[in-house]
Design a protein around this motif. Sequence first.
Motif, PDB file in Angstrom:
ATOM      1  N   ARG A  38     -21.865  14.251  20.128  1.00  0.00           N
ATOM      2  CA  ARG A  38     -21.699  12.938  19.172  1.00  0.00           C
ATOM      3  C   ARG A  38     -20.786  13.193  18.058  1.00  0.00           C
ATOM      4  NH1 ARG A  38     -26.198   8.364  18.229  1.00  0.00           N
ATOM      5  NH2 ARG A  38     -27.312  10.219  17.043  1.00  0.00           N
ATOM      6  N   LEU A  39     -19.802  12.602  17.831  1.00  0.00           N
ATOM      7  CA  LEU A  39     -18.814  12.828  16.663  1.00  0.00           C
ATOM      8  C   LEU A  39     -19.490  11.926  15.575  1.00  0.00           C
ATOM      9  CD1 LEU A  39     -15.533  12.587  18.877  1.00  0.00           C
ATOM     10  CD2 LEU A  39     -17.033  14.503  18.380  1.00  0.00           C
ATOM     11  N   ASN A  40     -18.730  12.194  14.469  1.00  0.00           N
ATOM     12  CA  ASN A  40     -18.902  11.581  13.152  1.00  0.00           C
ATOM     13  C   ASN A  40     -18.934   9.991  13.107  1.00  0.00           C
ATOM     14  OD1 ASN A  40     -19.797  14.041  11.927  1.00  0.00           O
ATOM     15  ND2 ASN A  40     -17.747  14.268  11.130  1.00  0.00           N
ATOM     16  N   ALA A  44     -18.735   9.557  21.414  1.00  0.00           N
ATOM     17  CA  ALA A  44     -19.532  10.964  22.264  1.00  0.00           C
ATOM     18  C   ALA A  44     -18.463  11.421  23.114  1.00  0.00           C
ATOM     19  CB  ALA A  44     -20.701  10.597  23.155  1.00  0.00           C
ATOM     20  N   VAL A  45     -18.469  12.753  23.298  1.00  0.00           N
ATOM     21  CA  VAL A  45     -17.664  13.624  24.192  1.00  0.00           C
ATOM     22  C   VAL A  45     -18.524  14.065  25.332  1.00  0.00           C
ATOM     23  CG1 VAL A  45     -15.493  13.731  22.723  1.00  0.00           C
ATOM     24  CG2 VAL A  45     -17.652  15.606  22.613  1.00  0.00           C
ATOM     25  N   LEU A  46     -18.276  14.060  26.353  1.00  0.00           N
ATOM     26  CA  LEU A  46     -19.031  14.821  27.630  1.00  0.00           C
ATOM     27  C   LEU A  46     -18.220  15.474  28.555  1.00  0.00           C
ATOM     28  CD1 LEU A  46     -20.981  11.370  28.850  1.00  0.00           C
ATOM     29  CD2 LEU A  46     -21.743  13.145  27.386  1.00  0.00           C
ATOM     30  N   LEU A  47     -18.689  16.412  29.022  1.00  0.00           N
ATOM     31  CA  LEU A  47     -18.038  17.337  30.058  1.00  0.00           C
ATOM     32  C   LEU A  47     -19.006  17.326  31.262  1.00  0.00           C
ATOM     33  CD1 LEU A  47     -15.796  19.170  30.937  1.00  0.00           C
ATOM     34  CD2 LEU A  47     -16.859  21.115  30.103  1.00  0.00           C
ATOM     35  N   THR A  48     -18.330  16.758  32.344  1.00  0.00           N
ATOM     36  CA  THR A  48     -19.345  16.509  33.551  1.00  0.00           C
ATOM     37  C   THR A  48     -18.806  17.134  34.577  1.00  0.00           C
ATOM     38  OG1 THR A  48     -18.493  14.477  33.901  1.00  0.00           O
ATOM     39  CG2 THR A  48     -20.140  14.281  32.548  1.00  0.00           C
ATOM     40  N   GLN A  49     -19.797  17.437  35.576  1.00  0.00           N
ATOM     41  CA  GLN A  49     -19.390  18.096  36.823  1.00  0.00           C
ATOM     42  C   GLN A  49     -19.612  17.153  38.078  1.00  0.00           C
ATOM     43  OE1 GLN A  49     -18.313  21.529  37.122  1.00  0.00           O
ATOM     44  NE2 GLN A  49     -18.158  21.492  39.428  1.00  0.00           N
ATOM     45  N   LEU A  50     -18.561  16.724  38.883  1.00  0.00           N
ATOM     46  CA  LEU A  50     -18.939  15.846  39.997  1.00  0.00           C
ATOM     47  C   LEU A  50     -18.197  16.519  41.364  1.00  0.00           C
ATOM     48  CD1 LEU A  50     -17.401  14.160  37.379  1.00  0.00           C
ATOM     49  CD2 LEU A  50     -18.384  12.591  38.437  1.00  0.00           C
ATOM     50  N   ALA A  90     -28.939   4.025  26.261  1.00  0.00           N
ATOM     51  CA  ALA A  90     -29.839   5.211  26.436  1.00  0.00           C
ATOM     52  C   ALA A  90     -28.966   6.447  26.123  1.00  0.00           C
ATOM     53  CB  ALA A  90     -29.908   5.174  28.130  1.00  0.00           C
ATOM     54  N   GLY A  91     -27.837   6.409  26.119  1.00  0.00           N
ATOM     55  CA  GLY A  91     -27.214   7.715  25.634  1.00  0.00           C
ATOM     56  C   GLY A  91     -27.374   8.116  24.156  1.00  0.00           C
ATOM     57  N   ALA A  92     -27.184   6.907  23.479  1.00  0.00           N
ATOM     58  CA  ALA A  92     -27.400   6.930  21.866  1.00  0.00           C
ATOM     59  C   ALA A  92     -28.765   7.535  21.580  1.00  0.00           C
ATOM     60  CB  ALA A  92     -27.158   5.762  21.334  1.00  0.00           C
ATOM     61  N   ALA A  93     -29.838   6.887  22.493  1.00  0.00           N
ATOM     62  CA  ALA A  93     -31.086   7.404  22.053  1.00  0.00           C
ATOM     63  C   ALA A  93     -31.426   8.700  22.272  1.00  0.00           C
ATOM     64  CB  ALA A  93     -32.032   6.649  23.032  1.00  0.00           C
ATOM     65  N   LEU A  94     -30.793   9.259  23.284  1.00  0.00           N
ATOM     66  CA  LEU A  94     -31.020  10.807  23.414  1.00  0.00           C
ATOM     67  C   LEU A  94     -30.283  11.692  22.381  1.00  0.00           C
ATOM     68  CD1 LEU A  94     -30.640  11.017  27.328  1.00  0.00           C
ATOM     69  CD2 LEU A  94     -32.598  11.141  26.113  1.00  0.00           C
ATOM     70  N   PHE A  95     -29.088  11.119  22.050  1.00  0.00           N
ATOM     71  CA  PHE A  95     -28.128  11.830  20.776  1.00  0.00           C
ATOM     72  C   PHE A  95     -29.124  11.836  19.723  1.00  0.00           C
ATOM     73  CE2 PHE A  95     -24.224  11.082  23.110  1.00  0.00           C
ATOM     74  CZ  PHE A  95     -23.983  12.239  23.259  1.00  0.00           C
ATOM     75  N   ASP A  96     -29.836  10.865  19.296  1.00  0.00           N
ATOM     76  CA  ASP A  96     -30.835  10.666  18.200  1.00  0.00           C
ATOM     77  C   ASP A  96     -31.943  11.622  18.321  1.00  0.00           C
ATOM     78  OD1 ASP A  96     -29.480   8.315  17.514  1.00  0.00           O
ATOM     79  OD2 ASP A  96     -30.764   6.763  18.028  1.00  0.00           O
ATOM     80  N   LEU A  97     -32.479  12.030  19.625  1.00  0.00           N
ATOM     81  CA  LEU A  97     -33.436  12.962  19.619  1.00  0.00           C
ATOM     82  C   LEU A  97     -33.074  14.257  19.161  1.00  0.00           C
ATOM     83  CD1 LEU A  97     -35.274  11.548  22.946  1.00  0.00           C
ATOM     84  CD2 LEU A  97     -36.350  11.620  20.723  1.00  0.00           C
ATOM     85  N   THR A  98     -31.866  14.673  19.778  1.00  0.00           N
ATOM     86  CA  THR A  98     -31.537  16.044  19.559  1.00  0.00           C
ATOM     87  C   THR A  98     -31.045  16.183  18.208  1.00  0.00           C
ATOM     88  OG1 THR A  98     -29.073  15.269  20.013  1.00  0.00           O
ATOM     89  CG2 THR A  98     -30.309  16.092  21.974  1.00  0.00           C
ATOM     90  N   GLU A  99     -30.638  15.161  17.384  1.00  0.00           N
ATOM     91  CA  GLU A  99     -30.563  15.454  15.930  1.00  0.00           C
ATOM     92  C   GLU A  99     -31.612  15.274  15.080  1.00  0.00           C
ATOM     93  OE1 GLU A  99     -27.310  12.161  15.421  1.00  0.00           O
ATOM     94  OE2 GLU A  99     -26.242  12.927  16.707  1.00  0.00           O
ATOM     95  N   GLU A 100     -32.565  14.567  15.631  1.00  0.00           N
ATOM     96  CA  GLU A 100     -33.903  14.397  14.667  1.00  0.00           C
ATOM     97  C   GLU A 100     -34.894  15.462  14.733  1.00  0.00           C
ATOM     98  OE1 GLU A 100     -35.337  10.531  15.679  1.00  0.00           O
ATOM     99  OE2 GLU A 100     -33.715   9.670  15.066  1.00  0.00           O
ATOM    100  N   HIS A 101     -34.558  16.289  15.956  1.00  0.00           N
ATOM    101  CA  HIS A 101     -35.816  17.465  16.170  1.00  0.00           C
ATOM    102  C   HIS A 101     -35.044  18.518  16.337  1.00  0.00           C
ATOM    103  CE1 HIS A 101     -39.042  14.264  16.794  1.00  0.00           C
ATOM    104  NE2 HIS A 101     -38.080  13.613  17.335  1.00  0.00           N
ATOM    105  N   GLU A 102     -35.872  19.718  16.078  1.00  0.00           N
ATOM    106  CA  GLU A 102     -35.322  21.071  15.963  1.00  0.00           C
ATOM    107  C   GLU A 102     -35.659  21.620  17.191  1.00  0.00           C
ATOM    108  OE1 GLU A 102     -36.756  23.098  12.699  1.00  0.00           O
ATOM    109  OE2 GLU A 102     -35.882  22.030  10.951  1.00  0.00           O
ATOM    110  N   PHE A 103     -34.686  21.293  18.294  1.00  0.00           N
ATOM    111  CA  PHE A 103     -35.023  22.082  19.600  1.00  0.00           C
ATOM    112  C   PHE A 103     -33.490  22.089  20.219  1.00  0.00           C
ATOM    113  CE2 PHE A 103     -35.214  17.501  20.784  1.00  0.00           C
ATOM    114  CZ  PHE A 103     -34.194  17.257  21.785  1.00  0.00           C
ATOM    115  N   VAL A 104     -33.434  23.164  21.194  1.00  0.00           N
ATOM    116  CA  VAL A 104     -32.040  23.286  21.798  1.00  0.00           C
ATOM    117  C   VAL A 104     -32.079  22.703  23.510  1.00  0.00           C
ATOM    118  CG1 VAL A 104     -30.620  25.127  22.796  1.00  0.00           C
ATOM    119  CG2 VAL A 104     -31.835  25.364  20.534  1.00  0.00           C
TER     120      VAL A 104
END
Length: 215
Positions: A38-40, A44-50, A90-104
């Motif tokens: 997620r950018l400032n 958001a930018v995504l690289l996906t495989q299809l 839904a995507g924004a909610a997941l970005f929030d989780l990655t930014e609020e919690h210290e996990f990889v």
Amino acid sequence: MRYVKVSLMPTDGDIDPVGEEIEADPSLTRESILHFNRLNDGTAVLLTQLRGSRERLEAIFEDCEEILSYNVSSVRDGLQAYVHTEPTEAGAALFDLTEEHEFVVDTPIEYGGDGFQVAIIGKEETVRRAIDDVPDSIRLELEQLSDYDPELRELSSLLTDRQQEILNTASDLGYYEVPRRATHQDIADELDVSTTTVGEHLRKIEARMLSEIAH
């Protein structure tokens, strides 16, 4: 450190602004999210495989107002799409989780069923808090919980994408359980390939990984 794999299924919408259109198109199959950020400015930018029709995928991108820009490339195993987009709820909610919690987040994130599978690595208390904070709009099912073993992750990185797909499918179907719950035919049916292809790949996978362990 803990390694946790969960299935996440949005109950309203999708993490990808064109996810529903792609799922409804018989010429396209989503496989995984290779990278995401997620950018400032909140986009958001995504690289996906299809897999499937490049022309249909580009037409879907063109018709979506939330897609700000995109680039589709043909690769050996199908298509890769770089997308700059406005995130879905839904995507924004997941970005929030990655930014609020210290996990990889252990990429790639695999699509499957009604949602996708994501694996995270972190301290147990951090992982538990992140799971507790998953919003009600996303249904969560725990798939795997174990100690994080970096050596095993390094071994899996030695495999090609196709080998990893076959290995994951074999494991999911119970091929390596005792007693064995799946055959080469079961794996072949799941992936729509021949039993010969499955057997050859599994022999190469096992030989590669055993060779690394022996060294």
